[in-house]
Every structure is written in C-alpha cells, then in structure tokens.
Motif scaffolding. Structure first.
Motif, PDB file in Angstrom:
ATOM      1  N   VAL A  98      12.993   6.681 -10.508  1.00 50.63           N
ATOM      2  CA  VAL A  98      11.851   6.536  -9.734  1.00 50.63           C
ATOM      3  C   VAL A  98      11.030   5.681  -9.713  1.00 50.63           C
ATOM      4  CG1 VAL A  98       9.651   7.687  -8.950  1.00 50.63           C
ATOM      5  CG2 VAL A  98      11.602   9.261  -9.429  1.00 50.63           C
ATOM      6  N   PHE A  99      10.848   4.994 -11.066  1.00 47.98           N
ATOM      7  CA  PHE A  99       9.861   3.989 -11.360  1.00 47.98           C
ATOM      8  C   PHE A  99      10.643   2.580 -10.974  1.00 47.98           C
ATOM      9  CE2 PHE A  99       8.254   7.512 -13.722  1.00 47.98           C
ATOM     10  CZ  PHE A  99       7.064   7.296 -13.655  1.00 47.98           C
ATOM     11  N   LEU A 100      12.004   2.704 -11.482  1.00 47.27           N
ATOM     12  CA  LEU A 100      12.660   1.432 -11.145  1.00 47.27           C
ATOM     13  C   LEU A 100      12.910   1.175  -9.809  1.00 47.27           C
ATOM     14  CD1 LEU A 100      15.368   1.967 -14.025  1.00 47.27           C
ATOM     15  CD2 LEU A 100      13.211   0.446 -14.280  1.00 47.27           C
ATOM     16  N   GLY A 101      13.206   2.158  -9.104  1.00 50.52           N
ATOM     17  CA  GLY A 101      13.615   2.153  -7.621  1.00 50.52           C
ATOM     18  C   GLY A 101      12.198   1.281  -6.925  1.00 50.52           C
ATOM     19  N   VAL A 102      11.171   1.867  -7.394  1.00 53.28           N
ATOM     20  CA  VAL A 102       9.702   1.323  -6.768  1.00 53.28           C
ATOM     21  C   VAL A 102       9.654  -0.152  -7.067  1.00 53.28           C
ATOM     22  CG1 VAL A 102       7.278   1.451  -6.578  1.00 53.28           C
ATOM     23  CG2 VAL A 102       8.413   3.495  -6.449  1.00 53.28           C
ATOM     24  N   GLY A 103       9.968  -0.263  -8.392  1.00 48.10           N
ATOM     25  CA  GLY A 103      10.054  -1.778  -8.709  1.00 48.10           C
ATOM     26  C   GLY A 103      10.618  -2.744  -7.694  1.00 48.10           C
TER      27      GLY A 103
ATOM     28  N   ILE B 202       1.004  -1.109  -0.091  1.00 50.50           N
ATOM     29  CA  ILE B 202      -0.111  -0.132  -0.160  1.00 50.50           C
ATOM     30  C   ILE B 202       0.650   1.334   0.107  1.00 50.50           C
ATOM     31  CG2 ILE B 202      -1.716   1.317   1.409  1.00 50.50           C
ATOM     32  CD1 ILE B 202      -2.860  -1.176   0.080  1.00 50.50           C
ATOM     33  N   PHE B 203       1.990   1.332   0.850  1.00 57.09           N
ATOM     34  CA  PHE B 203       2.824   2.380   0.906  1.00 57.09           C
ATOM     35  C   PHE B 203       3.291   2.635  -0.416  1.00 57.09           C
ATOM     36  CE2 PHE B 203       7.193   3.778   1.102  1.00 57.09           C
ATOM     37  CZ  PHE B 203       6.924   4.847   2.035  1.00 57.09           C
ATOM     38  N   LEU B 204       4.051   1.668  -1.141  1.00 55.48           N
ATOM     39  CA  LEU B 204       4.796   1.883  -2.201  1.00 55.48           C
ATOM     40  C   LEU B 204       3.734   2.282  -3.501  1.00 55.48           C
ATOM     41  CD1 LEU B 204       7.002  -1.109  -2.397  1.00 55.48           C
ATOM     42  CD2 LEU B 204       7.799   0.914  -2.112  1.00 55.48           C
ATOM     43  N   GLY B 205       2.403   1.648  -3.205  1.00 55.51           N
ATOM     44  CA  GLY B 205       1.344   2.328  -4.395  1.00 55.51           C
ATOM     45  C   GLY B 205       1.198   3.851  -4.370  1.00 55.51           C
ATOM     46  N   ALA B 206       0.979   4.159  -3.016  1.00 51.82           N
ATOM     47  CA  ALA B 206       0.850   5.632  -2.729  1.00 51.82           C
ATOM     48  C   ALA B 206       2.067   6.412  -2.881  1.00 51.82           C
ATOM     49  CB  ALA B 206       0.569   5.713  -1.217  1.00 51.82           C
ATOM     50  N   PHE B 207       3.298   5.826  -2.549  1.00 50.55           N
ATOM     51  CA  PHE B 207       4.566   6.692  -3.173  1.00 50.55           C
ATOM     52  C   PHE B 207       4.490   7.004  -4.571  1.00 50.55           C
ATOM     53  CE2 PHE B 207       9.004   6.863  -4.367  1.00 50.55           C
ATOM     54  CZ  PHE B 207       9.278   7.755  -3.519  1.00 50.55           C
ATOM     55  N   GLU B 208       4.345   5.785  -5.382  1.00 53.44           N
ATOM     56  CA  GLU B 208       4.373   5.904  -6.754  1.00 53.44           C
ATOM     57  C   GLU B 208       3.339   6.942  -7.253  1.00 53.44           C
ATOM     58  OE1 GLU B 208       2.998   4.626 -10.857  1.00 53.44           O
ATOM     59  OE2 GLU B 208       1.879   4.642  -8.977  1.00 53.44           O
ATOM     60  N   SER B 209       2.077   6.992  -6.774  1.00 53.24           N
ATOM     61  CA  SER B 209       1.135   7.885  -7.295  1.00 53.24           C
ATOM     62  C   SER B 209       1.474   9.249  -7.087  1.00 53.24           C
ATOM     63  CB  SER B 209      -0.231   7.571  -6.282  1.00 53.24           C
ATOM     64  OG  SER B 209      -1.018   8.108  -6.942  1.00 53.24           O
ATOM     65  N   LEU B 210       1.900   9.524  -5.710  1.00 52.38           N
ATOM     66  CA  LEU B 210       2.379  10.914  -5.513  1.00 52.38           C
ATOM     67  C   LEU B 210       3.712  11.376  -6.212  1.00 52.38           C
ATOM     68  CD1 LEU B 210       1.547  10.632  -1.583  1.00 52.38           C
ATOM     69  CD2 LEU B 210       0.193  12.108  -3.185  1.00 52.38           C
TER      70      LEU B 210
ATOM     71  N   PRO C  21       9.036  15.257  -2.434  1.00 52.85           N
ATOM     72  CA  PRO C  21      10.354  15.605  -2.410  1.00 52.85           C
ATOM     73  C   PRO C  21      11.455  14.694  -2.944  1.00 52.85           C
ATOM     74  CG  PRO C  21       9.754  15.303  -0.088  1.00 52.85           C
ATOM     75  CD  PRO C  21       8.564  15.252  -1.002  1.00 52.85           C
ATOM     76  N   VAL C  22      11.202  13.447  -2.309  1.00 51.91           N
ATOM     77  CA  VAL C  22      12.316  12.602  -2.755  1.00 51.91           C
ATOM     78  C   VAL C  22      12.278  12.198  -4.265  1.00 51.91           C
ATOM     79  CG1 VAL C  22      12.558   9.817  -2.603  1.00 51.91           C
ATOM     80  CG2 VAL C  22      12.090  11.029  -0.684  1.00 51.91           C
ATOM     81  N   ALA C  23      10.882  12.112  -4.913  1.00 52.25           N
ATOM     82  CA  ALA C  23      10.969  11.847  -6.362  1.00 52.25           C
ATOM     83  C   ALA C  23      11.276  12.942  -6.919  1.00 52.25           C
ATOM     84  CB  ALA C  23       9.485  11.918  -6.754  1.00 52.25           C
ATOM     85  N   GLY C  24      11.471  14.482  -6.507  1.00 54.46           N
ATOM     86  CA  GLY C  24      12.056  15.713  -7.013  1.00 54.46           C
ATOM     87  C   GLY C  24      13.629  15.425  -6.984  1.00 54.46           C
ATOM     88  N   VAL C  25      14.103  14.881  -5.808  1.00 52.01           N
ATOM     89  CA  VAL C  25      15.741  14.903  -5.874  1.00 52.01           C
ATOM     90  C   VAL C  25      16.069  13.647  -6.459  1.00 52.01           C
ATOM     91  CG1 VAL C  25      17.417  14.121  -4.221  1.00 52.01           C
ATOM     92  CG2 VAL C  25      15.656  15.658  -3.590  1.00 52.01           C
ATOM     93  N   VAL C  26      15.434  12.614  -6.756  1.00 56.84           N
ATOM     94  CA  VAL C  26      15.992  11.413  -7.463  1.00 56.84           C
ATOM     95  C   VAL C  26      15.935  12.056  -8.932  1.00 56.84           C
ATOM     96  CG1 VAL C  26      15.484   9.321  -8.214  1.00 56.84           C
ATOM     97  CG2 VAL C  26      15.315   9.674  -5.982  1.00 56.84           C
ATOM     98  N   ALA C  27      14.681  12.829  -9.480  1.00 53.27           N
ATOM     99  CA  ALA C  27      14.709  13.183 -10.830  1.00 53.27           C
ATOM    100  C   ALA C  27      15.522  14.172 -11.148  1.00 53.27           C
ATOM    101  CB  ALA C  27      13.354  13.672 -11.183  1.00 53.27           C
ATOM    102  N   ASP C  28      16.218  15.071 -10.152  1.00 54.77           N
ATOM    103  CA  ASP C  28      17.034  16.132 -10.468  1.00 54.77           C
ATOM    104  C   ASP C  28      18.384  15.503 -10.477  1.00 54.77           C
ATOM    105  OD1 ASP C  28      14.798  17.903 -10.848  1.00 54.77           O
ATOM    106  OD2 ASP C  28      14.958  18.658  -8.701  1.00 54.77           O
ATOM    107  N   THR C  29      18.777  14.740  -9.484  1.00 51.15           N
ATOM    108  CA  THR C  29      20.180  14.548  -9.284  1.00 51.15           C
ATOM    109  C   THR C  29      20.488  13.242 -10.040  1.00 51.15           C
ATOM    110  OG1 THR C  29      19.393  13.222  -7.381  1.00 51.15           O
ATOM    111  CG2 THR C  29      19.944  15.322  -7.125  1.00 51.15           C
ATOM    112  N   ILE C  30      19.776  12.130 -10.319  1.00 55.91           N
ATOM    113  CA  ILE C  30      20.048  10.859 -11.035  1.00 55.91           C
ATOM    114  C   ILE C  30      19.113  11.046 -12.412  1.00 55.91           C
ATOM    115  CG2 ILE C  30      20.041   8.458 -10.828  1.00 55.91           C
ATOM    116  CD1 ILE C  30      19.871   8.711  -7.845  1.00 55.91           C
ATOM    117  N   SER C  31      18.074  10.683 -12.222  1.00 50.66           N
ATOM    118  CA  SER C  31      17.079  10.549 -13.613  1.00 50.66           C
ATOM    119  C   SER C  31      15.613  10.250 -12.972  1.00 50.66           C
ATOM    120  CB  SER C  31      17.448   9.683 -14.569  1.00 50.66           C
ATOM    121  OG  SER C  31      16.673   9.494 -15.576  1.00 50.66           O
ATOM    122  N   TRP C  32      14.576  10.902 -13.611  1.00 49.72           N
ATOM    123  CA  TRP C  32      13.210  10.347 -13.385  1.00 49.72           C
ATOM    124  C   TRP C  32      12.983   8.937 -13.474  1.00 49.72           C
ATOM    125  CZ3 TRP C  32      10.425   7.973 -16.806  1.00 49.72           C
ATOM    126  CH2 TRP C  32      10.709   8.411 -18.393  1.00 49.72           C
ATOM    127  N   HIS C  33      13.949   8.176 -14.430  1.00 52.75           N
ATOM    128  CA  HIS C  33      13.562   6.764 -14.694  1.00 52.75           C
ATOM    129  C   HIS C  33      13.711   5.992 -13.517  1.00 52.75           C
ATOM    130  CE1 HIS C  33      13.825   7.465 -19.103  1.00 52.75           C
ATOM    131  NE2 HIS C  33      14.619   8.274 -18.752  1.00 52.75           N
TER     132      HIS C  33
END
Length: 454
Positions: A177-182, A31-39, A163-175
């Motif tokens: 965000v999805f791969l990490g949740v997977g 449930i947590f990961l589904g919410a994290f991915e959505s936000l 904020p975590v998604a924004g930091v990952v997207a800005d410093t590494i890549s938005w890609h």
C-alpha cells in the motif's frame, strides 16, 4: 446594405488548457495520492499494529503524522516565500516518498512510526507548496476552480481507498500500500516538472524574512497536538488536565504562525484563516464520531455506518463543483457565509439525531447538507487567502490556513473524545455531548464568516 461580421472573443483558458494541463494533472494527482494514503492507512492500521506488535503506538501513527505536518507547513511556507515554491515542493515530495518507503519496508513499529512522521512532514509541506504554485501559475479567476478540483480529488479516495487498501493488504501485503503510493507519487512529480521549470524561470520576488522562531513554535504546536490526541484517547482521570494544558500551549504557540488578529477574528485575512479552523473543527469532530454513533447506538455494521462518510464526501465534491460554476457571479464572502451556515445546520441535525434517536436517514440527510456546505466554504477560503496575499507572504498565509485547519481539528476531536468518555458511548449521552461541542463550534463559525472580506 452592409453586413457586420461578428467578432469572436477567445474563450478564457481553463484548467486543462495547454498552458496549465500538466500542472493541473500533477497537482490534482498529488492531492489524490495524499488523500488515498491517509484513508488507506486508517483501513489497514489494525493489521499493521497486530503484525508489528505495536498496539500501544496505534494513536501515534495518526497524531504524530498530523503534528509533523504542522512543522512541514511552516518550513515550506517560509521557504516558498524566500525562494519560490519549486524547491520546497521537490523537497516535500522527496521526504514524502522516503517516508512511504520507510513505512512500506518496516518490520518494526518504531521504524513504521518514523516513516509516518516523514509522511506527515512531507504531505504538510506539499499542500502549502501547491497553494503557492497555484498563486504563481494560475490567474485569479481560475483559483476557485483549481481549489474545487483539489477538494474533489478527495472524493474518489474516499470511495476506493479503504477497499483497495484492504484487498492489497489481504492478498499481497500491507507493505505494498505504501510502496505503491510511492511509485505513483514519482509519476505525479514527473507531470509537474514543466510547472517547476516555469517557476524557476520567473523573476524571484523578495520574500518576507520570516521569524527565526517560526519552526520552533511549529514544533511546540506539534508536541502539544500530540499531547492532546494522546490525552483524549487515554480516558484517565487526569486526561482533562493534560488536554487543557496542551490546549493553552497550542493557543500561545500558534499565534506567531498566524496573521495578526486571527484569534480575535479581525476582518479580512485574519477572519478568513480563523474561519478555516472553525469550520474544520466543527465538521471533522463530527465526522470522526458519526460512524461510531451509527455502529454503537444503532447497531449498524461498520460497512454500512461508514457509508455516511461517502455521502458527505460526494456532497462536498458537489458543493465544490457548484461554487466553481458560480465563479465571480457570487462573491467569495457571500459564498462562505452561506456555506458556513449550511455546515452548522448539518451538524445540528446530527445533534438532534443523537439526542432523540432519529432515523439514520435523517443523519444522512444532515450530513449531505454539511458536506455540501464544506464544498462551498473550503475552495473559497483558499481563494480568499491567496487574494489577500502577495508574493512576499503567499507561503506564510497558505501555511497559516492549513495550520489553523490541522490544529483546530485535532483539538476539537480530542475534546469530543473526552466528552464521549465522560458521558459514555453505550447510552448515547457521550455522542450528544460531542455533537453539542461541534454544534457550538459550527455556530461560532457563522459570525466569523460575516467578518470575511473579498
């Protein structure tokens, strides 16, 4: 003189007792990961759409995911009733991870959208399958607690997801965000394996055969929901026609997917399912436009206006924790009546704020109320749905509850968007109209709550 040795009664097992520990951890993590991915997606979508040159498909990344979720709910519900929840849960997690990988490796917007559709299909099925897992694994007294934990699992993502998604997207890549949740979903899946083994060892109950047309109706609902979302965002003069036709299609197509009597609030299970849709429609159609009001009319920065959502999330978690402490001391029906009334009052505060340009602190106080009311209502509705279900229809009823939630929310958000466009956002009149619609929906939820039965 004799002395009697007091008899110690064994404490009732809790969610973290050995029998339920790994099932609780795995379920809450999913449930947590589904919410994290959505936000997280909400935060990084502007970056993704620019990089993949897909601005024209921006809304489809959200409405398509929601629509695909309706299909996943129906498929998982029928499958769980026939064969138990273990197989549909494994299949749902697999589809969800494949969707994450597809989106995470996409270099084209159409491929990204394809991944989002698979994520919606998988996440919708995961939710329904988990509800059936709860029904089969946990005793009824623990249902309010586990559903309260599910609700609380949305709070932390609301705080750290953007904020975590924004930091990952800005410093590494938005890609990533999805791969990490997977990767994290695979870990959560490993935690829930003991529960799946236990479910496989349970004797199978003869499930309801279900309608062969259920999936067809779900697809029709999904297409209509997408049409409502696209029509609501287009702002064209014919938007009302598209949304009105799509709304009629949704109502007609969703009827076979709900318990008989749901649309007329028949007392018992039908009214319970309808209440889920009514409070979700009122709350989420307000939540979507509340930060917009604070940003557009009050000229607050996005980071500040978005804090009101955190207020609602924390209050929701507090309400969930409170209702779990009530346990059997307060009946389910009484709890949802109190909660629905509080949600309505909280939404009325937003309407008054927009109408009289009251202080943003008034809006925050009102949203504190609304979030708390949702925390009372949602876990008890889930508990009630399972209490009205047998092993033959737990999947169908769980799917019906989540379908009512998704379709009602999408429909109300689209109509609120049309009102906002028609009356204008700059003047504030559009927000008054949108919140007035939400208040009407919130008011309608109160008498529905009085038709709920324990």
């Amino acid at each position: 003189m004799t002395h009697e040795t007091p008899v110690r009664t064994a404490a009732a097992p809790g969610l973290l007792s050995p029998a339920y520990l790994w099932t609780t951890i795995g379920s809450i993590t999913l449930i947590f990961l589904g919410a994290f991915e959505s936000l997280a997606v909400t935060t990084i979508m502007p970056t993704i759409s620019r990089e993949l040159d897909g601005e024209a498909l921006y809304s489809l990344a959200f409405s398509g995911t929601l629509a695909a979720g309706v299909v996943g709910m129906v498929v998982a519900g029928g499958w769980a009733d026939r064969r138990g929840p273990s197989r549909p849960l494994v299949a749902a997690m697999t589809v969800f991870v494949v969707g994450l990988v597809l989106s995470g490796t996409a270099t084209d917007m159409f491929v990204f959208i394809g991944g989002r559709l698979l994520q919606g299909l998988g996440s919708g099925a995961i939710i329904v399958a988990l509800y059936v897992v709860v029904a089969r694994i946990y005793p009824a007294p623990l249902h309010p607690r586990i559903f309260g934990a599910f609700a609380a699992a949305w709070v932390l993502p609301s705080l750290i997801g953007p904020p975590v998604a924004g930091v990952v997207a800005d410093t590494i890549s938005w890609h990533w965000v999805f791969l990490g949740v997977g990767v994290l979903v695979l870990i959560a899946a490993a935690a829930i394996v003991p529960a799946l083994r236990q479910l496989r060892s349970m004797p199978a109950a003869p499930g309801e055969p279900g309608s062969r047309w259920a999936v067809v109706w779900a697809i029709v609902v999904a297409v209509a929901v997408v049409s409502i979302g696209l029509g609501g965002e287009s702002g064209a003069s014919w938007s009302w026609v598209i949304v009105a036709v799509a709304f009629v299609v949704v109502v007609l197509a969703v009827r076979p997917l709900l318990p008989r009597g749901t649309l007329v609030a028949r007392p018992g299970l039908p009214a319970t399912v309808l209440l889920r849709g009514a409070v979700a429609a009122a709350f989420f159609s307000t939540e979507v436009y509340l930060p917009y009001l604070l940003n557009e009319v009050y000229d607050l920065p996005s980071a500040v206006s978005g804090l009101i959502l955190t207020v609602g999330a924390l209050s929701w978690a507090s309400g969930s924790a409170l209702q779990s402490r009530f346990g059997a001391r307060m009946s389910h029906s009484r709890t949802v009546r109190i909660g629905a009334t509080i949600v309505f009052v909280g939404i009325v505060v937003q309407l008054l704020t927009a109408l009289f340009l009251l202080s943003p602190f008034v809006a925050a106080a009102g949203w504190l109320l609304a979030g708390g009311g949702m925390g009372l209502v949602f876990p008890r509705i889930s508990t009630l749905v399972l209490s009205h279900s047998t092993e033959r229809d737990q999947g169908f009823n769980s799917a019906a509850m989540t379908i009512a939630d998704s379709t009602a929310s999408a429909t109300s958000i689209a109509f609120a968007g049309l009102l906002l466009a028609a009356f204008g956002a700059v003047s504030g009149g559009g927000f008054v109209a949108a919140f007035a619609l939400a208040a009407v929906l919130g008011l309608a939820a109160v008498p529905i709550a009085f038709r709920v039965r324990d």
